[in-house]
Enzyme design. Structure first.
Site, PDB file in Angstrom:
ATOM      1  N   PRO A   5       0.820  -1.221   0.000  1.00  0.00           N
ATOM      2  CA  PRO A   5       0.000   0.000   0.000  1.00  0.00           C
ATOM      3  C   PRO A   5       0.852   1.270   0.000  1.00  0.00           C
ATOM      4  CG  PRO A   5      -0.133  -1.148   2.121  1.00  0.00           C
ATOM      5  CD  PRO A   5       0.615  -2.036   1.200  1.00  0.00           C
ATOM      6  N   GLU A  54       2.157  -8.469   8.492  1.00  0.00           N
ATOM      7  CA  GLU A  54       2.407  -7.016   8.561  1.00  0.00           C
ATOM      8  C   GLU A  54       3.328  -6.543   7.435  1.00  0.00           C
ATOM      9  OE1 GLU A  54       0.967  -4.542  10.199  1.00  0.00           O
ATOM     10  OE2 GLU A  54      -0.358  -6.176  10.774  1.00  0.00           O
ATOM     11  N   ARG A 112      -4.151  -7.492 -20.914  1.00  0.00           N
ATOM     12  CA  ARG A 112      -5.102  -7.158 -21.982  1.00  0.00           C
ATOM     13  C   ARG A 112      -4.551  -6.102 -22.937  1.00  0.00           C
ATOM     14  NH1 ARG A 112      -8.385  -2.947 -21.235  1.00  0.00           N
ATOM     15  NH2 ARG A 112     -10.262  -3.892 -22.084  1.00  0.00           N
ATOM     16  N   ASP A 147     -10.758   2.409 -24.588  1.00  0.00           N
ATOM     17  CA  ASP A 147     -11.041   2.198 -23.163  1.00  0.00           C
ATOM     18  C   ASP A 147     -10.892   3.476 -22.356  1.00  0.00           C
ATOM     19  OD1 ASP A 147     -11.624  -0.449 -23.093  1.00  0.00           O
ATOM     20  OD2 ASP A 147      -9.560  -1.092 -22.729  1.00  0.00           O
TER      21      ASP A 147
HETATM   22  N1  SAM Z   1       1.797  -3.119   7.476  1.00  0.00           N
HETATM   23  C1  SAM Z   1       1.724  -2.757   6.098  1.00  0.00           C
HETATM   24  C2  SAM Z   1       1.598  -1.240   5.976  1.00  0.00           C
HETATM   25  O1  SAM Z   1       0.988  -0.628   6.836  1.00  0.00           O
HETATM   26  O2  SAM Z   1       2.106  -0.683   4.979  1.00  0.00           O
HETATM   27  C3  SAM Z   1       0.527  -3.400   5.422  1.00  0.00           C
HETATM   28  C4  SAM Z   1       0.669  -4.866   5.289  1.00  0.00           C
HETATM   29  S1  SAM Z   1      -0.733  -5.613   4.517  1.00  0.00           S
HETATM   30  C5  SAM Z   1      -1.680  -6.065   5.924  1.00  0.00           C
HETATM   31  C6  SAM Z   1      -0.133  -7.154   3.944  1.00  0.00           C
HETATM   32  C7  SAM Z   1       0.264  -7.170   2.489  1.00  0.00           C
HETATM   33  O3  SAM Z   1      -0.872  -6.928   1.676  1.00  0.00           O
HETATM   34  C8  SAM Z   1       1.284  -6.153   2.050  1.00  0.00           C
HETATM   35  O4  SAM Z   1       2.606  -6.581   2.323  1.00  0.00           O
HETATM   36  C9  SAM Z   1       1.019  -6.042   0.559  1.00  0.00           C
HETATM   37  O5  SAM Z   1       1.713  -7.044  -0.159  1.00  0.00           O
HETATM   38  C10 SAM Z   1      -0.468  -6.322   0.458  1.00  0.00           C
HETATM   39  N2  SAM Z   1      -1.290  -5.102   0.283  1.00  0.00           N
HETATM   40  C11 SAM Z   1      -2.179  -4.603   1.163  1.00  0.00           C
HETATM   41  N3  SAM Z   1      -2.782  -3.517   0.684  1.00  0.00           N
HETATM   42  C12 SAM Z   1      -2.278  -3.296  -0.550  1.00  0.00           C
HETATM   43  C13 SAM Z   1      -2.502  -2.314  -1.539  1.00  0.00           C
HETATM   44  N4  SAM Z   1      -3.354  -1.317  -1.357  1.00  0.00           N
HETATM   45  N5  SAM Z   1      -1.811  -2.419  -2.703  1.00  0.00           N
HETATM   46  C14 SAM Z   1      -0.925  -3.415  -2.902  1.00  0.00           C
HETATM   47  N6  SAM Z   1      -0.657  -4.375  -1.977  1.00  0.00           N
HETATM   48  C15 SAM Z   1      -1.328  -4.319  -0.824  1.00  0.00           C
END
Ligand code: SAM
Length: 250
Positions: free
Chosen positions: A88, A116, A154, A169
């Site tokens: 994220p 995490e 795609r 698109d």
């Molecule tokens: N503790 C991390 C933080 O606050 O940045 C978040 C960890 S999340 C619970 C677990 C995993 O989900 C991440 O390591 C990532 O690979 C994935 N993930 C969660 N949200 C995401 C998003 N919005 N975009 C891409 N990957 C995401």
């Protein structure tokens, strides 16, 4: 192009490669999809892949050793691939990014976090790019990887039935796509715009341009800030304004 997904939940990804346009692209040898289970690279007898965070705090962190071994294995199978971490905290994914990734000649390796997240040293040592699919936090990176693979695949020539079908698109030229209709000609009292039945290609093109502009204006006016209006688009909007003016004053 090779798409490789590193995950602790390969069963989530397998069916994705087996359906729709993605599986057709794989059958046609235009793309490859493979999944690697990070747990297979854990060397202890419990197949441990996570541990407590240094400094304390809640949750678990993915250990670096199995991740490193999994990435290196994927790189051997698909050399010169770009390693993309799903997080994220990454750059927000967009159609523009999808186009950039689709133009890559080499493959893409997606690292999906869980818990995490992963030990920071993996990001430092092995990751080329960090991508997020939006400002929210999910439990894992698998859905994010599938979103990106779907949007990129795609755009690879030949994956969609017609090579033209992705050109109009939404977001391709910072506009939303025009309204679309199919049979029946009348549905629940609503008809189809007459021009679409006229067979006049130029008129249909103009109608679609207008529809695309109106939708962008009403739903996503922020997109206009990304590129300037063409003369045709300015004329269409002026005409629309004149028509609205007449409508309001009546
Ligand atoms: N503790 C991390 C933080 O606050 O940045 C978040 C960890 S999340 C619970 C677990 C995993 O989900 C991440 O390591 C990532 O690979 C994935 N993930 C969660 N949200 C995401 C998003 N919005 N975009 C891409 N990957 C995401």
């Amino acid at each position: 192009m090779d798409f490789t997904v590193l995950t602790l939940f390969p069963d989530l990804i397998g069916p994705f490669f087996d359906h729709g346009m993605i599986s057709r692209g794989i059958e046609k040898n235009l793309i490859k999809g493979q999944c690697i289970n990070i747990r297979d690279f854990s060397t202890d007898r419990h197949k441990t892949v996570d541990d407590r965070p240094y400094g304390g705090g809640s949750g678990m962190i993915m250990k670096p050793e199995p991740l490193q071994a999994a990435v290196e294995y994927a790189q051997k199978k698909s050399p010169e691939s770009r390693v993309i971490l799903m997080t994220p905290q990454g750059t927000r994914f967009s159609q523009e990014k999808a186009q950039e990734l689709a133009s890559q000649k080499t493959g893409l390796i997606f690292v999906c976090g869980r818990y995490e997240g992963l030990d920071e040293r993996i990001t430092t040592l092995l990751v080329d790019e960090e991508i997020s699919i939006g400002d929210y936090v999910m439990t894992g990176g698998e859905l994010a990887a599938m979103v990106i693979i779907d949007a990129v695949a795609r755009l690879i020539p030949g994956v969609l039935g017609s090579c033209d079908s992705s050109k109009s698109d939404s977001f391709t030229d910072d506009r939303l796509e025009y309204a679309q209709y199919t049979r029946p000609e009348e549905f629940n009292g609503l008809g189809v715009p007459g021009v679409l039945l006229s067979g006049n290609h130029e008129k249909i093109r103009q109608w679609r341009r207008t529809s695309s502009l109106q939708r962008t204006f009403l739903k996503r006016p922020d997109l206009f800030r990304k590129s300037t209006l063409t003369t045709e688009e300015k004329n269409i909007l002026m005409q629309w304004r004149r028509e609205l003016g007449t409508f309001v004053s009546e």
